[in-house]
Design a protein around this motif. Structure first.
Motif, mmCIF file in Angstrom:
data_model
loop_
_atom_site.group_PDB
_atom_site.id
_atom_site.type_symbol
_atom_site.label_atom_id
_atom_site.label_comp_id
_atom_site.label_asym_id
_atom_site.label_seq_id
_atom_site.Cartn_x
_atom_site.Cartn_y
_atom_site.Cartn_z
ATOM 1 N N LEU A 118 -17.140 1.928 4.778
ATOM 2 C CA LEU A 118 -15.736 1.417 4.893
ATOM 3 C C LEU A 118 -15.469 0.031 4.252
ATOM 4 O O LEU A 118 -14.658 -0.760 4.582
ATOM 5 C CB LEU A 118 -15.316 1.132 6.305
ATOM 6 C CG LEU A 118 -15.299 2.520 6.961
ATOM 7 C CD1 LEU A 118 -14.994 2.223 8.716
ATOM 8 C CD2 LEU A 118 -14.348 3.614 6.559
ATOM 9 N N LYS A 119 -16.188 -0.365 3.010
ATOM 10 C CA LYS A 119 -16.178 -1.415 2.482
ATOM 11 C C LYS A 119 -15.566 -1.395 1.096
ATOM 12 O O LYS A 119 -15.868 -0.290 0.405
ATOM 13 C CB LYS A 119 -17.482 -1.990 2.365
ATOM 14 C CG LYS A 119 -18.210 -2.418 3.551
ATOM 15 C CD LYS A 119 -19.648 -2.994 3.458
ATOM 16 C CE LYS A 119 -20.324 -3.402 4.805
ATOM 17 N NZ LYS A 119 -21.765 -4.062 4.411
ATOM 18 N N SER A 120 -14.941 -2.261 0.638
ATOM 19 C CA SER A 120 -14.088 -2.056 -0.901
ATOM 20 C C SER A 120 -15.460 -1.982 -1.722
ATOM 21 O O SER A 120 -16.356 -2.714 -1.980
ATOM 22 C CB SER A 120 -13.396 -3.244 -1.138
ATOM 23 O OG SER A 120 -12.829 -3.067 -2.379
ATOM 24 N N TYR A 129 0.933 -1.253 -0.071
ATOM 25 C CA TYR A 129 0.116 0.112 0.054
ATOM 26 C C TYR A 129 0.980 1.278 0.059
ATOM 27 O O TYR A 129 0.669 2.193 -0.628
ATOM 28 C CB TYR A 129 -0.668 0.084 1.163
ATOM 29 C CG TYR A 129 -2.111 -0.803 1.018
ATOM 30 C CD1 TYR A 129 -2.946 -0.984 0.047
ATOM 31 C CD2 TYR A 129 -2.332 -1.761 2.051
ATOM 32 C CE1 TYR A 129 -3.884 -1.569 -0.099
ATOM 33 C CE2 TYR A 129 -3.365 -2.704 1.995
ATOM 34 C CZ TYR A 129 -4.471 -2.513 0.862
ATOM 35 O OH TYR A 129 -5.471 -3.429 0.639
ATOM 36 N N GLN A 144 -6.727 1.070 4.978
ATOM 37 C CA GLN A 144 -6.284 -0.179 5.016
ATOM 38 C C GLN A 144 -4.969 -0.312 6.037
ATOM 39 O O GLN A 144 -4.794 -1.070 6.765
ATOM 40 C CB GLN A 144 -5.885 -0.708 3.724
ATOM 41 C CG GLN A 144 -7.337 -1.091 3.039
ATOM 42 C CD GLN A 144 -8.447 -1.975 3.733
ATOM 43 O OE1 GLN A 144 -7.885 -3.024 4.249
ATOM 44 N NE2 GLN A 144 -9.464 -1.378 3.829
ATOM 45 N N TYR A 200 -8.714 4.923 0.491
ATOM 46 C CA TYR A 200 -8.929 3.612 0.990
ATOM 47 C C TYR A 200 -7.610 3.188 1.319
ATOM 48 O O TYR A 200 -7.611 2.065 2.388
ATOM 49 C CB TYR A 200 -9.229 2.634 -0.145
ATOM 50 C CG TYR A 200 -9.512 1.239 -0.203
ATOM 51 C CD1 TYR A 200 -10.641 0.854 0.543
ATOM 52 C CD2 TYR A 200 -8.765 0.252 -0.649
ATOM 53 C CE1 TYR A 200 -10.794 -0.514 0.906
ATOM 54 C CE2 TYR A 200 -8.704 -1.054 -0.256
ATOM 55 C CZ TYR A 200 -9.861 -1.536 0.363
ATOM 56 O OH TYR A 200 -10.144 -2.808 0.476
ATOM 57 N N ASN A 201 -6.271 3.478 0.770
ATOM 58 C CA ASN A 201 -5.029 3.065 1.332
ATOM 59 C C ASN A 201 -4.878 3.645 2.452
ATOM 60 O O ASN A 201 -4.200 2.603 3.565
ATOM 61 C CB ASN A 201 -4.167 3.664 0.312
ATOM 62 C CG ASN A 201 -2.628 3.400 0.701
ATOM 63 O OD1 ASN A 201 -2.150 3.478 1.500
ATOM 64 N ND2 ASN A 201 -2.046 2.579 -0.316
ATOM 65 N N PHE A 221 -14.151 3.255 -3.967
ATOM 66 C CA PHE A 221 -12.759 3.433 -3.151
ATOM 67 C C PHE A 221 -11.695 3.061 -4.143
ATOM 68 O O PHE A 221 -10.475 3.529 -4.055
ATOM 69 C CB PHE A 221 -12.681 2.344 -2.131
ATOM 70 C CG PHE A 221 -13.107 2.823 -0.730
ATOM 71 C CD1 PHE A 221 -12.565 4.023 -0.162
ATOM 72 C CD2 PHE A 221 -14.347 2.196 -0.364
ATOM 73 C CE1 PHE A 221 -13.030 4.408 0.950
ATOM 74 C CE2 PHE A 221 -14.680 2.705 1.137
ATOM 75 C CZ PHE A 221 -14.227 3.863 1.400
ATOM 76 N N GLU A 222 -12.131 2.578 -5.465
ATOM 77 C CA GLU A 222 -11.121 2.294 -6.497
ATOM 78 C C GLU A 222 -10.915 3.622 -7.228
ATOM 79 O O GLU A 222 -9.840 3.848 -7.569
ATOM 80 C CB GLU A 222 -11.796 1.538 -7.681
ATOM 81 C CG GLU A 222 -11.670 -0.210 -6.990
ATOM 82 C CD GLU A 222 -12.545 -0.918 -8.114
ATOM 83 O OE1 GLU A 222 -12.601 -0.455 -9.202
ATOM 84 O OE2 GLU A 222 -12.707 -2.270 -7.696
#
Length: 588
Positions: free
Chosen positions: A527-529, A376, A544, A540-541, A533-534
């Motif tokens: 907070l879900k992929s 990440y 995580q 997102y990074n 978030f892409e």
């Protein structure tokens, strides 16, 4: 995985206890029930024996009273002297004297034949004359006079006061039973002093058995004979029927009975030594055996508990602790039996192997997390480099060489920071310095130079966080700012607080921009992929890397949009296995 819970009936401890109790308890219960039955049987037999004795005395005394009544009736019906005295309208004193004299001579013969009788009297109301004959046992002039006066006063009232039964009377502290019969104002009286009753004389002084008379059958019974004995032994007389045990000095079994044809009762008292005292030697031996067997049960259970149940419970407690995750749960070393020592050694060896395997597994998981974390971090660097090159390109187009030089110096600081920080975490103070350097770069190049205000608790300078994490949210504020009259204002506030049970660190980054849309807030706070978030790989990074570094259960991200975009990161502080805080345990 499906978990099978064994039923209590399948427990070895339960089976052993059931075998123990199944053998001894039925035998002990049988013997105990037999002894209880025998105790009650003996008690009933003793009561029946006492009742039979009392009934015998009652019948004997009743027969004596009946015989006296027959003598009195014969006098009323057959004696010419009595009939002459009764039917003569007005006998002269001389006639009354001679007639009563002849009757007294007959009474004297009656008393000599029936020693139960204490006195016989003849009363003529027409002459107001009462003459009496006393037995040898009744002495005392005053007592005799008081008795004669009582009966003269009683009979002077007429036939209405005469009862057709034997009546109790207390005179000068002594109890008497009397019977009155007659007609035409002429009556004969037969008196019995209860203390002189022959059946009482049969009970010798010091005997364990007593018979006494008492009055007041239903309420407040009072002893008519043997009052001193009653008081001396603290015996309580009760009304009604049925035997009972009483007494303070000595216990007595009391059996009451109503004396027919009178207004008094009789009681049979027998010294009572308790139920055991009435048992035979064989019965006492059986009782002792049953008590010993019942006593053996708790002793046997205690021995089984010490020998088997306690070691088994110790093993169960250890296994439950290990199941709950406590791999350091100690095994007890108090086993004395070879089998339990062998189980203990085997279990200890298995536990050590499990701990070694868990350590190896934990190290592999940690290594995997570090690989993911570095992955990440590698994602961030190209994205940041492109933004910096784009800024330099803009300055070159303006031919602002001084700004380019200053930008390159600031950029070199950034590159140096990123190249030397290949660790998963940095000090908070280093991250904030990195943020200030970035803001200075933006102030030199951006169309809308941002202002950044930082408030941080000095005690958190060494607190560890993933690198380039706060910067990511600052960079997003700069990137998505669309301009307004007040300019872009970014505030970073970092503090530590406690709710009384645990300590937490709060990192807040917020600006005065347009903020997040409702749809964006929904995606961010889930907070879900997702595809969202892409497109926002930087945010997102950061999420995580925080989750990997602290653990998901200790980090909370909250996105809001009150007066602009706002991000709150809550980090629950804790202790590692060595007792160090997070800031120290994750360093280097």
């Amino acid at each position: 995985m499906h978990k099978t819970i064994p039923r209590p009936l399948h427990s070895v401890k339960y089976k052993m206890l059931a075998m123990l109790t199944g053998t001894l308890v039925p035998m002990a219960v049988f013997i105990l029930c037999y002894n209880i039955y025998m105790l009650n049987f003996v008690k009933d037999k003793v009561a029946q024996s006492g009742a039979a004795t009392l009934n015998l005395y009652c019948r004997e005394f009743g027969m004596q009273l009946e015989q006296i009544e027959n003598e009195m009736t014969d006098t009323l019906v057959s004696d010419n002297n009595f009939k002459t005295l009764a039917y003569t309208a007005a006998p002269t004193p001389e006639e009354a004297h001679f007639l009563t004299y002849d009757l007294c001579q007959k009474y004297k013969s009656r008393i000599s034949r029936m020693n139960t009788i204490s006195a016989c009297m003849i009363y003529s109301g027409k002459n107001d004359l009462l003459r009496s004959i006393y037995g040898a046992g009744l002495t005392g002039v005053e007592l005799k006079e008081s008795l004669e006066n009582y009966f003269k006063d009683l009979l002077a009232e007429g036939k209405s006061v005469i009862k057709n039964s034997w009546t109790c009377h207390i005179q000068d502290g002594q109890a008497f039973l009397y019977r009155v019969a007659g007609y035409q104002d002429t009556y004969e009286i037969c008196v019995i002093r209860l203390a002189d009753a022959p059946l009482l004389q049969d009970m010798k002084t010091g005997s364990s058995e007593r018979i006494l008379f008492y009055s007041g059958e239903d309420a407040a019974p009072a002893a008519l004979t043997g009052a001193d004995f009653i008081d001396e032994n603290g015996i309580e007389l009760k009304g009604g029927e049925g035997e009972y045990v009483t007494g303070k000095r000595s216990k007595y079994l009391v059996i009451p009975a109503k004396l027919e044809g009178t207004d008094i009762s009789m009681a049979y008292l027998m010294e009572y030594n308790g139920l055991v005292g009435q048992l035979s030697q064989t019965q006492i031996v059986l009782l002792v055996i049953s008590v010993m067997i019942m006593s053996v049960l708790p002793v046997a259970y205690f021995y089984m508990k010490r020998l088997f149940f306690t070691p088994m419970s110790m093993l169960e407690d250890t296994m439950e602790a290990i199941k709950a995750g406590n791999m350091d749960a100690p095994l007890q070393a108090e086993y004395k039996d070879r089998e339990f020592i062998q189980i203990n050694d085997t279990f200890t060896g298995m536990l050590e192997q499990i701990k070694e395997l868990r350590i190896e597994t934990y190290e592999r998981e940690l290594e995997t997390k570090n690989v993911i974390l570095h992955y990440y971090q590698k994602q961030i660097r190209p994205h940041f480099y492109l933004n910096c090159l784009k800024s330099l390109f803009g300055l070159a187009q303006k031919r602002d060489f001084a700004a380019i030089q200053e930008n390159i110096l600031s950029l070199s600081d950034h590159l140096r920071y990123m190249l030397r920080n290949d660790h998963p975490a940095v000090d908070l103070s280093d991250e904030l310095a990195y943020v200030r350097n970035y803001v200075r770069l933006q102030q030199m190049n951006a169309k809308y130079p941002p202002e950044c205000e930082i408030e941080s608790d000095p005690g958190l300078a060494a607190f560890q966080i993933p690198p380039i994490s706060i910067l990511t949210f600052v960079e997003n504020s700069v990137r998505y700012y669309r301009g307004n009259d007040s300019g872009l204002n970014i505030r970073i506030r970092i503090c530590r607080f406690s709710d009384g049970t645990e300590s937490m660190v709060n990192i807040s980054v917020y600006d005065n921009g347009a903020g997040f849309s409702a749809e964006e807030l929904k995606e961010l706070n889930s907070l879900k992929s997702s595809p969202f978030f892409e497109e926002h790989i930087g945010i997102y990074n950061v999420i995580q890397r925080f989750n990997l570094f602290y653990g998901e259960e200790r980090v909370v991200f909250a996105f809001s949009s009150d007066y602009g975009a706002k991000v709150d990161i809550l980090i629950r502080e804790g202790q590692d296995l060595g007792g160090k805080t997070d800031a120290a345990s994750h360093r280097g």
